[in-house]
Design an enzyme around this catalytic site. Structure first.
Site, PDB file in Angstrom:
ATOM      1  N   LYS A   1       1.781 -10.631  -4.686  1.00 43.19           N
ATOM      2  CA  LYS A   1       2.502  -9.588  -5.413  1.00 43.19           C
ATOM      3  C   LYS A   1       3.940  -9.462  -4.915  1.00 43.19           C
ATOM      4  O   LYS A   1       4.890  -9.420  -5.712  1.00 43.19           O
ATOM      5  CB  LYS A   1       1.765  -8.261  -5.277  1.00 43.19           C
TER       6      LYS A   1
ATOM      7  N   PRO B   1       4.495  -9.892 -11.341  1.00 46.12           N
ATOM      8  CA  PRO B   1       3.867  -9.247 -10.190  1.00 46.12           C
ATOM      9  C   PRO B   1       2.647  -8.434 -10.648  1.00 46.12           C
ATOM     10  O   PRO B   1       2.750  -7.621 -11.565  1.00 46.12           O
ATOM     11  CB  PRO B   1       4.970  -8.323  -9.656  1.00 46.12           C
TER      12      PRO B   1
ATOM     13  N   HIS C   1      -2.000  -1.369 -10.823  1.00 45.76           N
ATOM     14  CA  HIS C   1      -1.539  -0.773 -12.089  1.00 45.76           C
ATOM     15  C   HIS C   1      -1.516  -1.819 -13.200  1.00 45.76           C
ATOM     16  O   HIS C   1      -1.984  -1.569 -14.317  1.00 45.76           O
ATOM     17  CB  HIS C   1      -0.141  -0.175 -11.911  1.00 45.76           C
TER      18      HIS C   1
ATOM     19  N   ARG D   1       3.946  -2.302   8.906  1.00 54.36           N
ATOM     20  CA  ARG D   1       5.017  -3.007   8.195  1.00 54.36           C
ATOM     21  C   ARG D   1       6.181  -3.318   9.128  1.00 54.36           C
ATOM     22  O   ARG D   1       6.947  -4.257   8.880  1.00 54.36           O
ATOM     23  CB  ARG D   1       5.508  -2.179   7.010  1.00 54.36           C
TER      24      ARG D   1
ATOM     25  N   ASP E   1      -0.230  -5.805  -9.514  1.00 56.98           N
ATOM     26  CA  ASP E   1      -0.855  -4.879  -8.577  1.00 56.98           C
ATOM     27  C   ASP E   1      -1.982  -4.166  -9.317  1.00 56.98           C
ATOM     28  O   ASP E   1      -2.352  -4.560 -10.429  1.00 56.98           O
ATOM     29  CB  ASP E   1       0.167  -3.890  -8.006  1.00 56.98           C
TER      30      ASP E   1
ATOM     31  N   ARG F   1       7.821   6.950  -1.554  1.00 58.25           N
ATOM     32  CA  ARG F   1       7.692   6.685  -0.112  1.00 58.25           C
ATOM     33  C   ARG F   1       8.440   5.407   0.274  1.00 58.25           C
ATOM     34  O   ARG F   1       9.023   5.333   1.353  1.00 58.25           O
ATOM     35  CB  ARG F   1       6.211   6.574   0.269  1.00 58.25           C
TER      36      ARG F   1
ATOM     37  N   ASN G   1       0.824  -1.222   0.000  1.00 58.05           N
ATOM     38  CA  ASN G   1       0.000   0.000   0.000  1.00 58.05           C
ATOM     39  C   ASN G   1       0.853   1.264   0.000  1.00 58.05           C
ATOM     40  O   ASN G   1       0.639   2.191   0.777  1.00 58.05           O
ATOM     41  CB  ASN G   1      -0.942   0.018   1.215  1.00 58.05           C
TER      42      ASN G   1
ATOM     43  N   PHE H   1       4.931  -1.742 -17.187  1.00 59.18           N
ATOM     44  CA  PHE H   1       4.775  -1.134 -15.870  1.00 59.18           C
ATOM     45  C   PHE H   1       5.531   0.196 -15.815  1.00 59.18           C
ATOM     46  O   PHE H   1       5.017   1.203 -15.319  1.00 59.18           O
ATOM     47  CB  PHE H   1       5.309  -2.077 -14.788  1.00 59.18           C
TER      48      PHE H   1
END
Length: 423
Positions: free
Chosen positions: A277, A294, A298, A233, A296, A183, A178, A346
């Site tokens: 993922k 992978p 997107h 996390r 996600d 970040r 997430n 991607f």
């Protein structure tokens, strides 16, 4: 104070590899979210930590240039020595032990030391970027099976998959849950600064190696990382490290380079904070599973928008079932290197590369316009031919009509009478 190296200042401190941009583009490969340790420290110059060393990389049209900084805290080869000897990676144990001994050689053997170290660093770099794969040939193969990929590939050339150290790759992607790339980069840097040994300081920036499993498994890590903004996390990072050490061994992850894709993925999913993922990211980017895709939100959007994939239609969340179906869809389309092909799309879908993506859209419009003009041109030629044929038919018809309606000079009855009179 030690400065970040620039090729324009002095090329003597740099070494080089022959590598065209079509085989590797640093800006796309290092900036597309595979790794989170590299920063652009000068125009086209990327500085980061790899193999326990600090590197600055840059490139010209046909050459990859690299500068390796001297380690200031003697941690230079610790992480490289953890590479898997069974898969013949660059900087294998045997060669790295040689490097370690060379550092203790007297000064008169400096040339020999430099030669061995240069060779090791070049091999490590080749392994990291997997330069043994001919990317141009893979692009051509994917493009033959996929028109959309062929359009994207005209602009997004040189996107390679990295072969990262598994521990660093795993714990970096546990941070990705997430999250967005910038970040995640911040989290990984804070993780390294807090728990990893310092390697060097360059222009006031401290570069640290990635933490060991032992450092990550410490009982105080969760509280420390929560204070640094890791949230939930933090618990996953500490618990996963603890589980690997308690139930397996520090080298446990490396054995999956020789295992099947399915076995590696399921083993990774047994760790806290690792879903499909994250498991696929680790499989693709550090465990040599080239067909791992992978998925996600997107990638899910790409599958629906650009390929008309109906998997998960009507659903708001990405389930394991949809993840597997989309992965299978792309593996069937692209073949055994599907994970590499996926990374190109991607990359092209990231906001940071939208200016490049706009070039793809411009090219698509140009190609469509050219195709339309060609159709019109061909259509115009056909119309001319049709008109020419119609004109010929009209002329022939008119001539035929004239012949048909012209009165002959002598009628048949008159000829008969003239013949009878002659007799």
């Amino acid at each position: 104070m030690l400065q970040h190296a620039l090729l324009s200042v002095s090329s003597k401190a740099w070494r080089q590899l022959s590598c065209p941009r079509s085989e590797l583009r640093l800006d796309l490969t290092l900036g597309c979210g595979q790794t989170f340790r590299w920063r652009e420290t000068g125009d086209g110059h990327w500085t980061g930590v790899m193999g326990g060393r600090v590197w600055t990389l840059t490139q010209t049209d046909d050459t990859l240039w690299y500068h390796v900084y001297e380690n200031q805290d003697n941690h230079g080869i610790r992480r490289v020595c953890e590479n898997d000897p069974g898969t013949e990676p660059a900087g294998s144990d045997k060669k790295l032990k040689c490097v370690s001994k060379v550092k203790q050689e007297p000064e008169e053997k400096g040339i020999e030391m430099a030669s061995v170290q240069d060779s090791t660093e070049e091999e490590l770099l080749r392994d990291y970027f997997q330069l043994n794969f001919q990317l141009e040939n893979l692009y051509k193969d994917w493009g033959r099976h996929d028109d959309h990929f062929r359009q994207i590939a005209r602009i997004f050339t040189g996107v390679r998959m990295l072969r990262q150290e598994p521990v660093e790759c795993l714990f970096s992607f546990i941070c990705s849950s997430n999250n967005h790339i910038s970040r995640i980069q911040g989290m990984v840097e804070r993780l390294c600064h807090s728990l990893g040994p310092r390697i060097a300081t360059i222009q006031g920036t401290h570069y640290h190696d990635f933490p060991t499993l032992q450092a990550l498994a410490d009982s105080g890590v969760e509280a420390c990382l929560r204070n640094l903004g890791f949230g939930y996390r933090a618990r996953f990072l500490q618990q996963s490290a603890q589980l690997i050490l308690d139930a397996h061994s520090p080298d446990w992850l490396l054995q999956f380079r020789r295992a099947s894709y399915e076995e590696a993925r399921e083993a990774l999913r047994s760790l806290p904070g690792v879903g499909l993922k994250v498991a696929d990211c680790v499989c693709l980017m550090s465990l040599d599973k080239l067909g791992a895709v992978p998925v996600d939100t997107h990638v899910w959007q790409i599958a629906k928008r650009d390929y008309g994939c109906s998997s998960g239609n009507g659903q708001k969340t990405l389930t394991d079932k949809v993840h597997r179906e989309i992965g299978d869809f792309f593996r069937q389309l692209w073949g055994p290197y599907a994970g590499w092909a996926h990374s190109v799309l991607f990359c092209a879908d990231l906001k940071k590369f939208q200016k490049l993506k706009e070039q793809v859209d411009v090219q698509k419009k140009k190609i469509k316009s050219e195709e339309r003009d060609e159709v019109v041109k061909k259509g115009g030629t056909k119309k001319k031919k049709v008109r020419h044929l119609e004109d010929n038919i009209t002329k022939k018809t008119t001539t035929a009509k004239k012949v048909k309606w012209e009165k002959p000079p002598h009628s048949r009855k008159r000829r008969v009478k003239e013949e009878e009179q002659r007799q």
